[in-house]
Design an enzyme around this catalytic site. Sequence first.
Site, PDB file in Angstrom:
ATOM      1  N   ASP A  14      14.078   5.860 -11.353  1.00  0.00           N
ATOM      2  CA  ASP A  14      12.694   5.703 -12.044  1.00  0.00           C
ATOM      3  C   ASP A  14      12.864   4.524 -11.596  1.00  0.00           C
ATOM      4  O   ASP A  14      12.991   3.928 -12.464  1.00  0.00           O
ATOM      5  CB  ASP A  14      12.341   5.859 -13.521  1.00  0.00           C
ATOM      6  CG  ASP A  14      11.586   5.404 -13.790  1.00  0.00           C
ATOM      7  OD1 ASP A  14      10.398   4.672 -13.198  1.00  0.00           O
ATOM      8  OD2 ASP A  14      10.832   5.361 -15.570  1.00  0.00           O
ATOM      9  N   ASN A  28      -3.534   2.404  -5.426  1.00  0.00           N
ATOM     10  CA  ASN A  28      -4.967   3.055  -4.403  1.00  0.00           C
ATOM     11  C   ASN A  28      -6.078   1.848  -4.150  1.00  0.00           C
ATOM     12  O   ASN A  28      -5.089   0.517  -4.935  1.00  0.00           O
ATOM     13  CB  ASN A  28      -6.031   3.937  -5.581  1.00  0.00           C
ATOM     14  CG  ASN A  28      -6.073   4.127  -7.136  1.00  0.00           C
ATOM     15  OD1 ASN A  28      -7.252   2.898  -6.737  1.00  0.00           O
ATOM     16  ND2 ASN A  28      -5.871   4.399  -7.686  1.00  0.00           N
ATOM     17  N   ASP A  38       2.416   5.085  -9.609  1.00  0.00           N
ATOM     18  CA  ASP A  38       1.001   3.586  -9.948  1.00  0.00           C
ATOM     19  C   ASP A  38       0.502   4.317 -11.883  1.00  0.00           C
ATOM     20  O   ASP A  38       1.354   3.151 -12.188  1.00  0.00           O
ATOM     21  CB  ASP A  38      -0.358   4.550  -9.637  1.00  0.00           C
ATOM     22  CG  ASP A  38      -1.461   3.294  -9.293  1.00  0.00           C
ATOM     23  OD1 ASP A  38      -0.719   1.818 -10.321  1.00  0.00           O
ATOM     24  OD2 ASP A  38      -2.414   3.427  -9.176  1.00  0.00           O
ATOM     25  N   VAL A 124       1.155  12.896  -4.925  1.00  0.00           N
ATOM     26  CA  VAL A 124      -0.532  12.965  -4.222  1.00  0.00           C
ATOM     27  C   VAL A 124      -1.481  13.219  -2.852  1.00  0.00           C
ATOM     28  O   VAL A 124      -1.949  14.067  -2.739  1.00  0.00           O
ATOM     29  CB  VAL A 124      -1.973  12.001  -5.289  1.00  0.00           C
ATOM     30  CG1 VAL A 124      -2.933  12.927  -5.613  1.00  0.00           C
ATOM     31  CG2 VAL A 124      -1.008  12.616  -7.298  1.00  0.00           C
TER      32      VAL A 124
HETATM   33  P1  ADP Z   1       1.246   8.363  -3.292  1.00  0.00           P
HETATM   34  O1  ADP Z   1      -0.404   8.830  -4.507  1.00  0.00           O
HETATM   35  O2  ADP Z   1       1.022   7.405  -2.732  1.00  0.00           O
HETATM   36  O3  ADP Z   1       1.315   9.363  -2.740  1.00  0.00           O
HETATM   37  P2  ADP Z   1       2.559   9.131  -5.706  1.00  0.00           P
HETATM   38  O4  ADP Z   1       3.033   8.190  -6.887  1.00  0.00           O
HETATM   39  O5  ADP Z   1       1.697  10.986  -6.097  1.00  0.00           O
HETATM   40  O6  ADP Z   1       1.475   8.222  -4.653  1.00  0.00           O
HETATM   41  O7  ADP Z   1       3.850   9.322  -5.310  1.00  0.00           O
HETATM   42  C1  ADP Z   1       4.497   8.744  -4.635  1.00  0.00           C
HETATM   43  C2  ADP Z   1       6.008   8.650  -4.774  1.00  0.00           C
HETATM   44  O8  ADP Z   1       6.303   8.346  -6.234  1.00  0.00           O
HETATM   45  C3  ADP Z   1       6.616  10.432  -5.283  1.00  0.00           C
HETATM   46  O9  ADP Z   1       7.720  11.081  -4.310  1.00  0.00           O
HETATM   47  C4  ADP Z   1       6.912  10.595  -6.271  1.00  0.00           C
HETATM   48  O10 ADP Z   1       7.625  11.331  -6.743  1.00  0.00           O
HETATM   49  C5  ADP Z   1       7.414   8.997  -6.668  1.00  0.00           C
HETATM   50  N1  ADP Z   1       7.296   8.957  -8.354  1.00  0.00           N
HETATM   51  C6  ADP Z   1       6.161   9.325  -9.445  1.00  0.00           C
HETATM   52  N2  ADP Z   1       6.906   8.730 -10.104  1.00  0.00           N
HETATM   53  C7  ADP Z   1       7.796   7.678  -9.921  1.00  0.00           C
HETATM   54  C8  ADP Z   1       8.623   6.364 -10.299  1.00  0.00           C
HETATM   55  N3  ADP Z   1       8.389   6.701 -11.889  1.00  0.00           N
HETATM   56  N4  ADP Z   1       9.610   6.530 -10.076  1.00  0.00           N
HETATM   57  C9  ADP Z   1      10.132   6.483  -8.279  1.00  0.00           C
HETATM   58  N5  ADP Z   1       9.100   7.068  -8.429  1.00  0.00           N
HETATM   59  C10 ADP Z   1       8.388   8.035  -8.899  1.00  0.00           C
END
Ligand code: ADP
Length: 173
Positions: A14, A28, A38, A124
């Site tokens: 994390d 975003n 985010d 996403v």
């Molecule tokens: P985007 O909208 O840029 O695709 P996301 O947050 O949906 O951003 O995903 C980007 C990456 O971050 C994905 O690989 C997701 O699994 C990862 N992710 C989500 N939460 C965390 C976290 N707490 N720490 C590290 N990576 C994370």
Amino acid sequence: MDHLDGRIRVVRGDITSLTVDAIVNAANRTLLGGGGVDGAIHRAAGPGLLDECRGIGGCPTGEARLTGGYRLPARHVIHTVGPVWHGGARGEPDQLAACYRNSLALAAKQGLRTVAFPAISTGVYGYPIEDATRIAVREVAAFLAGHPGIEQVTFVCFSDRDAAVYERECSRA
Ligand code: ADP
């Protein structure tokens, strides 16, 4: 695992738990928070982060903005806006590369030495992980070669599968 003499490392976990000079947020364009990484960063940082983001007034795709880290162990957050994947022919590779370059340029300008990135756009926003990782590793390795002031970049992967893709790509760097 460490790569490039320890200047690049890959960890699974994390990103909000990392004690580094800056963690990068896959934000975003509004900079007003969202889901995924985010949401996790805003929850961990507390309301001060959203207040500061409100004052910035958004960020175009591919650019980056710096804020404080508030309740995070990281001193700063670099917010960058990755491209939404539309098949790859709408400038997505250049925009994703710009996210990494602009985030690191901001860090270097502020004298920050340790930076951690999530896998921008691969959640996403739908960017295929292999293609995104190739760009991330290429841009970070190129930046580090020209900027000795950045000591270490950490790629933080949320899944074992993503970490394996990053490890493979980094071993080629
Ligand atoms: P985007 O909208 O840029 O695709 P996301 O947050 O949906 O951003 O995903 C980007 C990456 O971050 C994905 O690989 C997701 O699994 C990862 N992710 C989500 N939460 C965390 C976290 N707490 N720490 C590290 N990576 C994370």
